[in-house]
Enzyme design. Structure first.
Site, PDB file in Angstrom:
ATOM      1  N   CYS A  27       0.819  -1.214   0.000  1.00  0.00           N
ATOM      2  CA  CYS A  27       0.000   0.000   0.000  1.00  0.00           C
ATOM      3  C   CYS A  27       0.861   1.277   0.000  1.00  0.00           C
ATOM      4  O   CYS A  27       1.482   1.590   1.020  1.00  0.00           O
ATOM      5  CB  CYS A  27      -0.901  -0.050   1.234  1.00  0.00           C
ATOM      6  SG  CYS A  27      -1.733   1.472   1.656  1.00  0.00           S
ATOM      7  N   CYS A  30       0.180   3.764   2.818  1.00  0.00           N
ATOM      8  CA  CYS A  30       0.682   3.248   4.099  1.00  0.00           C
ATOM      9  C   CYS A  30       2.168   3.564   4.253  1.00  0.00           C
ATOM     10  O   CYS A  30       2.614   3.971   5.331  1.00  0.00           O
ATOM     11  CB  CYS A  30       0.474   1.741   4.191  1.00  0.00           C
ATOM     12  SG  CYS A  30      -1.250   1.213   4.109  1.00  0.00           S
TER      13      CYS A  30
END
Length: 101
Positions: A27, A30
């Site tokens: 991600c 993230c």
């Protein structure tokens, strides 16, 4: 930042004020959020910042109804008090945290 697992999650959020990032290695938001959370972890006494990899720990992600990464959940003594989805700048995160500290 502390790493959580399915086995350690419940105990980790049961006492004190704990900010959990539900994340995944693949991600990009993230990864962008990681240094921001590390700064917050260093700067705010009394707040534990932790991360849980949703791919490696699907039971907790399912139990917490995590649908997107990153999702931030803030716990006080085991109770979920706030949730936010998506990466945010540090100033926004600090403003989001402030009422709960």
């Amino acid at each position: 930042m502390r790493a959580l697992t399915d086995e350690t999650f419940t105990e980790a959020v049961s006492t004190g004020t704990v900010l959990v990032e539900f994340r995944a290695d693949w991600c990009p938001p993230c990864r962008m959020l990681e240094p921001v959370l590390a700064e917050i972890d260093r700067e705010l006494d009394g707040l534990v910042v932790a991360a849980l990899d949703t791919d490696a720990n699907p039971r907790t992600a399912r139990d917490q109804r995590i649908m997107s990464a990153p999702t931030l959940q803030l716990y006080k003594d085991g109770e979920l008090v706030a949730e936010a989805v998506g990466a945010r700048p540090k100033m926004q995160l600090m403003a989001w945290l402030e009422p709960h500290l």
